[in-house]
Design a protein around this motif. Structure first.
Motif, mmCIF file in Angstrom:
data_model
loop_
_atom_site.group_PDB
_atom_site.id
_atom_site.type_symbol
_atom_site.label_atom_id
_atom_site.label_comp_id
_atom_site.label_asym_id
_atom_site.label_seq_id
_atom_site.Cartn_x
_atom_site.Cartn_y
_atom_site.Cartn_z
ATOM 1 N N GLY A 133 0.852 -1.169 0.000
ATOM 2 C CA GLY A 133 0.000 0.000 0.000
ATOM 3 C C GLY A 133 0.889 1.220 0.000
ATOM 4 O O GLY A 133 2.125 1.114 0.045
ATOM 5 N N LEU A 134 0.281 2.390 -0.016
ATOM 6 C CA LEU A 134 1.079 3.617 -0.032
ATOM 7 C C LEU A 134 1.907 3.745 1.245
ATOM 8 O O LEU A 134 2.960 4.372 1.247
ATOM 9 N N ALA A 135 1.405 3.127 2.325
ATOM 10 C CA ALA A 135 2.119 3.212 3.602
ATOM 11 C C ALA A 135 3.489 2.550 3.513
ATOM 12 O O ALA A 135 4.401 2.870 4.279
ATOM 13 N N ASP A 136 3.627 1.628 2.569
ATOM 14 C CA ASP A 136 4.890 0.912 2.455
ATOM 15 C C ASP A 136 5.909 1.662 1.603
ATOM 16 O O ASP A 136 7.033 1.197 1.429
ATOM 17 N N ILE A 137 5.511 2.771 1.020
ATOM 18 C CA ILE A 137 6.421 3.479 0.122
ATOM 19 C C ILE A 137 7.147 4.585 0.887
ATOM 20 O O ILE A 137 6.519 5.518 1.379
ATOM 21 N N PRO A 138 8.454 4.449 0.981
ATOM 22 C CA PRO A 138 9.212 5.393 1.805
ATOM 23 C C PRO A 138 9.025 6.822 1.283
ATOM 24 O O PRO A 138 9.071 7.054 0.078
ATOM 25 N N GLY A 139 8.752 7.707 2.205
ATOM 26 C CA GLY A 139 8.690 9.106 1.837
ATOM 27 C C GLY A 139 7.342 9.594 1.364
ATOM 28 O O GLY A 139 7.091 10.790 1.320
ATOM 29 N N TYR A 140 6.452 8.644 0.993
ATOM 30 C CA TYR A 140 5.180 9.094 0.430
ATOM 31 C C TYR A 140 4.388 9.947 1.418
ATOM 32 O O TYR A 140 3.855 10.998 1.072
ATOM 33 N N ALA A 141 4.331 9.460 2.653
ATOM 34 C CA ALA A 141 3.440 10.109 3.616
ATOM 35 C C ALA A 141 3.962 11.473 4.060
ATOM 36 O O ALA A 141 3.197 12.345 4.469
ATOM 37 N N GLU A 142 5.268 11.656 3.969
ATOM 38 C CA GLU A 142 5.821 12.896 4.510
ATOM 39 C C GLU A 142 5.485 14.101 3.653
ATOM 40 O O GLU A 142 5.695 14.097 2.449
ATOM 41 N N THR A 143 4.947 15.117 4.299
ATOM 42 C CA THR A 143 4.570 16.313 3.564
ATOM 43 C C THR A 143 4.532 17.496 4.523
ATOM 44 O O THR A 143 4.925 17.381 5.684
ATOM 45 N N ILE A 144 4.067 18.603 4.005
ATOM 46 C CA ILE A 144 3.978 19.823 4.803
ATOM 47 C C ILE A 144 2.518 20.189 4.935
ATOM 48 O O ILE A 144 1.769 20.113 3.962
#
Length: 960
Positions: free
Chosen positions: A574-585
């Motif tokens: 899932g998207l949770a497994d993709i490094p960096g995806y969740a990080e944002t501003i």
RNA sequence: GCGAAGGUGGCGGAAUUGGCAGACGCGCUAGCCUUAGGAGCUAGUGGGGAAUACCCGUGCGGGUUCGAGUCCCGCCCUUCGCACCA
């Protein structure tokens, strides 16, 4: 030497012609009559078979027809391209789901091309591309702004195989719709769309959808499951509130116990220390049992007593609280008041666990039964009953009495007179009473239940084990079927409401509940809010950011789309497994924040796509409001019945929501809906080796082990190895033949069986038409005279009339009934008649020209390649789609003579030819028929009793 | 259990409003044509019957009607949907 029909040559020649000429391009801006035809857009998986073709062939026929009728037709195509199958296929093959999807789309487009099925390809949309899903995300934001999207913690269905949660609608028969696994119950925080806010409108507006099949509307109604009744407040002894939903507030006085779902949050509080172990044990077992087990109606009821009690707010009796898995947490409030006398399930449960059963509703027929076992009554009892007009049946076992309304009191009197000392009998049905030596005791309360039972046990030691009066009565076979009913009727044993009848009872009690604060009228739905979060990669990311300071922050519209991260696809994730995806501003406060890592259910993608087709390339907004309002609702929507609930319900919901937000001025997306049947084919199955390809079968035996194979008809599917590939048919007979056969084989709403012989029949028909047209081509091209009906001979007139009848029938069959099979057979009849006319030397060139031209035109939606070719062969230079659909004239349909069948005593005995000037008048027709020679001969010496003449239809003579 | 749709020749199906049951197609039979093909043409094809007479015939049993595949009542079967929904 005549030229032969060569489908390959013909089809290659015209394959790209229509597209190049732009016939299928709709003019968004143009005025005039518009027609929006839409097939449910496909999921691009694997290759299409002839069964898939049915749907799209129908669409192409209707589209070509409406183009020729002068409509501005929009028939677009797109791809429902997000979703699990792409991801799973990609995992199997080790490639990116995008590549798999794009490859499949290309193959499907090529298949459409070879079928001669054309679309407005400028409008192609693909839901997995950012220029589409940006607007799916926009839709999410709009729903969120309008409080129609919300996040909550809820028990959800989690499929361990698909590795994601499922919507309620995706759990079918207790298992995951896709993979058949029993889902696990999990508590998770997930996004929901508030479809329940539209539940009433989704039900009520169905009535206005007169162009929808009844069964689909019924399925939606059932799915929403609206039922009205009341919520009633029960209090436990400790003062906790337990709310129940009931459709029968009028039975409240008969609620002798309560049942909570095992998962109900109050179970812990009501459970006493003595019962805790048993309750915990039961809850654990219930949690483990799969939904399939729980849902089985056959199963015996199970449950345990919690030790707790509640107060019935009406009777003020103290009633025990049980838990049982026949009460579902997911429906109503997860708790019920049990009225065992008037609910079948509660009745079974009460009998099994010895809980009191008190009737509080009189059955409407007023009927009662009694049974006096042998030895209970003094001699002469039966005779005394008969003397009073009471029907009694005597057998060795005893006397069985059947009482009509009004006989009960008299019966009880007689029974008491004859009752032997120390014996008892009972009345059940309209009244429940036990008759003893010293009196008559009504079963009207829990207390009376205990008292009567005690008396009976004194009289008969064999009853020592009984726990309720009803249990004693249930032990007497003669009472079976009379102890319980769920009808509406007059309330009894219900305090001041006793004697209140039927429909009034529900309203009165509800009113009383509201006045006294013990409850209120309520409507309950089976429908739940739509869970849209999916823990998978291949979908539209949910455009939400979580900020520690600001909380839930929607992604600003101008930041859309939230792109799916372009990573090498490495398998299940899932998207949770993709490094960096969740990080944002955080867009509000600029501090570090995290994105939602779920994607949306693919049904969100398809819930609004029909809007996007109007302005598919629009960069600034999802659709142009004015254009959408002009083009929608869709005039004709066509697809499989498997979408009767999910897709169609969601689309209706989204349309209504966008209507409320002011984007749309209509509130139903699809005016007319047609659900086509499936195409079936023989499938072979070896008990040992599973499904076998038909090509491998020899003499009905398995190629591996020689075992006799089981055969059965199933809808075509790859797994059953019974698909027919279009290429097999097209290579041999051409796409026109496949199209024609597909339409001809049966009514399009029904499942049908594919037959190779049938295909050949259609091929033969096209050959016949081809030969005929070629043979007459020169004559047709040279004919210059105008058709003059007056100079036609008998055969010519017949053909002329037949032609016009055929045009009318084909027009009506396509436009109104969607009965392509009968349209095709009408054309076949015309061809038969034309061939006969020509063969028998029919001379009128103008007639032959008109019929052949018209024939090609009305056949052209069905077999476009074939018709484009033959159209040119008879001397035309412009395209068929530039021609007007032929019209039929009333004058041509009129005949001079009509054959009138004559019935004598209900049987057709002869037919008489009558001029239509006479046959159209009842009296004249009667006279003409009675004067006819053959009729007179037949009637000689008979007396005519009656003559019925139906103008232009028949005459029926009754004789003696 | 509840709800919906359906049951018509050897097969797919037609009969649209109570009015000629079986259109059209497949298959089959016979014949013609033909250096033979999965081609074309002609005729036939619901059952019984020499018959163009007549009888029977639309899942079963009743009914309404001059007349029922079609309408009404009761049942059987098939498919689909829902299914302990309070």
């Amino acid at each position: 030497m005549n030229e032969e029909y060569n489908p390959k040559q013909v089809e290659d020649k015209w394959r790209d012609f229509w597209r190049e000429q732009g016939f299928f391009r709709a003019k968004t801006e143009a005025g005039g009559k518009k027609f929006y035809y839409l097939n449910m857009f496909p999921y691009p998986s694997g290759s299409l078979h002839v069964g898939h073709g049915r749907n799209y062939i129908i669409g192409d026929v209707v589209t070509r027809f409406f183009i020729m009728r002068g409509y501005n037709v929009l028939n677009p195509m797109g791809w429902d391209a997000f979703g699990l199958p792409a991801e799973n296929a990609a995992i199997e093959r080790g490639i990116h789901p995008r590549n798999w999807t794009i490859k499949n789309i290309a193959a499907a487009k090529e298949q459409f091309r070879s079928w001669g099925i054309e679309y407005d390809w400028d409008r192609e949309i693909t839901t997995c591309l950012p220029d589409y899903y940006a607007w799916t995300q926009w839709l999410f934001l709009k729903l969120y702004e309008n409080d129609l999207a919300y996040k909550k913690e809820a028990a959800v269905n989690y499929c361990p195989v698909c590795d994601t949660v499922l919507a309620n609608e995706q759990v079918v028969g207790g298992v995951c719709e896709r993979c058949g696994t029993a889902p696990q119950r999990k508590t998770m925080k997930q996004w929901f769309f508030r479809i329940t806010a539209y539940a009433d409108r989704l039900v009520d507006d169905l009535d206005a959808l007169t162009g929808w099949p009844e069964n689909v509307k019924k399925m939606q109604k059932n799915w929403i499951g609206r039922s009205s009744g009341a919520e009633v407040l029960f209090r436990t002894e400790d003062g906790d509130e337990i709310v129940v939903f009931t459709t029968r507030p009028d039975t409240l006085w008969g609620a002798t116990f309560m049942v909570l779902a095992p998962e109900h949050p109050l179970v812990d509080r009501v459970t006493t220390e003595e019962e805790r172990a048993a309750v915990e044990d039961y809850r654990e077992r219930a949690a483990r049992a799969s939904d399939i087990d729980r849902l089985s109606t056959e199963r015996e009821k199970t449950g345990v007593f919690t030790g707790g009690y509640a107060i019935n707010p009406a009777s003020e009796e103290k009633i025990p609280i049980w838990i049982a898995d026949y009460v579902l947490m997911a429906y109503g409030t997860g708790a019920i008041m049990a009225v065992p006398a008037h609910d079948e399930r509660d009745f079974a449960f009460a009998l099994q666990f010895g809980l009191p059963i008190i009737p509080v509703i009189e059955p409407s027929n007023g009927h009662a039964e009694s049974f006096a076992a042998a030895g209970t009554m003094a001699d002469g009892f039966g005779a005394a009953l008969v003397a009073d007009g009471i029907s009694a049946a005597e057998s060795a076992a005893g006397i069985r009495v059947s009482l009509e309304a009004g006989q009960i009191d008299r019966y009880i009197e007689i029974a008491r007179e004859y009752l032997k000392p120390g014996r008892f009998t009972a009345v059940v049905g309209a009244r429940f009473a036990v008759i003893l030596e010293d009196g008559v005791y009504d079963l009207d309360s829990v207390r009376s239940d205990r008292e009567i039972l005690a008396r009976l046990q004194q009289l008969d030691p064999a009853l020592a084990g009984a726990r309720t009066v009803m249990e004693v009565l249930a032990g007497i076979a003669e009472y079976e079927g009379f102890l319980f009913h769920s009808e509406y009727g007059t309330m009894v044993h219900s305090g001041r409401f006793s004697k209140v009848a039927g429909a009034e009872a529900r309203a009165k009690v509800t009113e009383w509940l509201e006045e006294t604060g013990k409850g209120r009228g309520a409507i309950n739905y089976r429908l739940h809010d739509w869970l849209i979060s999916r823990q998978r990669y291949w979908g539209a990311p949910i455009p939400i950011i979580y900020c520690e300071r600001c909380g839930i922050v929607p992604v600003p519209e101008e930041d859309l789309p939230v792109l799916l991260p372009d990573v090498e696809f490495i398998g299940k994730m899932g998207l949770a497994d993709i490094p960096g995806y969740a990080e944002t501003i955080c867009p509000r406060c600029n501090s570090p924040a995290r994105r939602d890592t779920d994607t949306m259910d693919t049904f969100v993608d398809s819930s609004w796509y029909y809007l996007r087709f109007i302005s598919p390339q629009e960069k600034e907004r999802p659709f142009v409001v004015e254009d959408v309002n002009r083009w929608l609702p869709v005039d004709q929507y066509v697809g499989g019945v498997e979408h009767a609930i999910l897709h169609l319900l969601y689309s209706r919901f989204i349309t209504k929501a966008l209507n409320d937000m002011g984007y749309l001025d209509f509130n139903e997306p699809f005016i007319r809906l047609f659900t086509q049947g499936m195409v079936c084919h023989t499938a072979y199955r070896c008990p040992e080796h599973g499904w076998i390809y038909p090509q491998q079968v020899e003499d009905g035996r398995c190629p591996h082990c020689g075992a006799t194979l089981e055969t059965a008809n199933f809808s075509m599917s790859k797994s059953k190895r019974n698909v027919v590939a279009p290429a097999e048919i097209i290579d041999r007979y051409g796409a026109d033949t496949e199209r024609l056969y597909t339409l001809f084989m049966g009514p399009p709403d029904r499942d049908i069986e594919w037959s190779e012989e049938g295909v050949r029949g259609s091929f033969r028909f096209l050959n016949r038409v081809f030969t005929l047209v070629i043979a007459e081509a020169e004559r047709v091209a040279a004919a210059s005279e105008r058709l003059n009906p007056d100079v036609l001979d008998r055969a010519g007139k017949d053909l002329w009339r037949r032609y016009h009848r055929t045009v009318r029938k084909v027009t009506e069959d396509i436009e109104g009934r969607f009965n392509f099979n009968t349209a095709v057979s009408a054309i076949m009849e015309l061809v038969n008649e034309l061939a006969k006319y020509v063969k028998e030397g029919g001379e009128d060139d103008a007639l032959v020209r008109e019929v052949i031209q018209g024939l090609i035109l009305i056949l052209s939606p069905f077999t476009p390649f074939f018709c484009e070719e033959t159209w040119r062969r008879i001397g035309n230079t412009d395209a068929i789609l530039d021609q007007q659909w032929p019209s039929f004239s009333a004058m041509a349909l009129k005949e001079a003579m009509r054959e009138i069948p004559v019935q004598i005593n209900g049987k057709v005995r002869m037919r008489v030819n009558i001029p239509t000037t006479i046959s159209s008048d009842s009296e004249a027709l009667k006279a003409a028929v009675l004067a006819a020679e053959s009729v007179c001969d037949r009637l000689a010496g008979k007396e005519i009793i009656n003559v019925i003449a139906i103008p232009d239809k028949l005459v029926s003579i009754v004789v003696k």
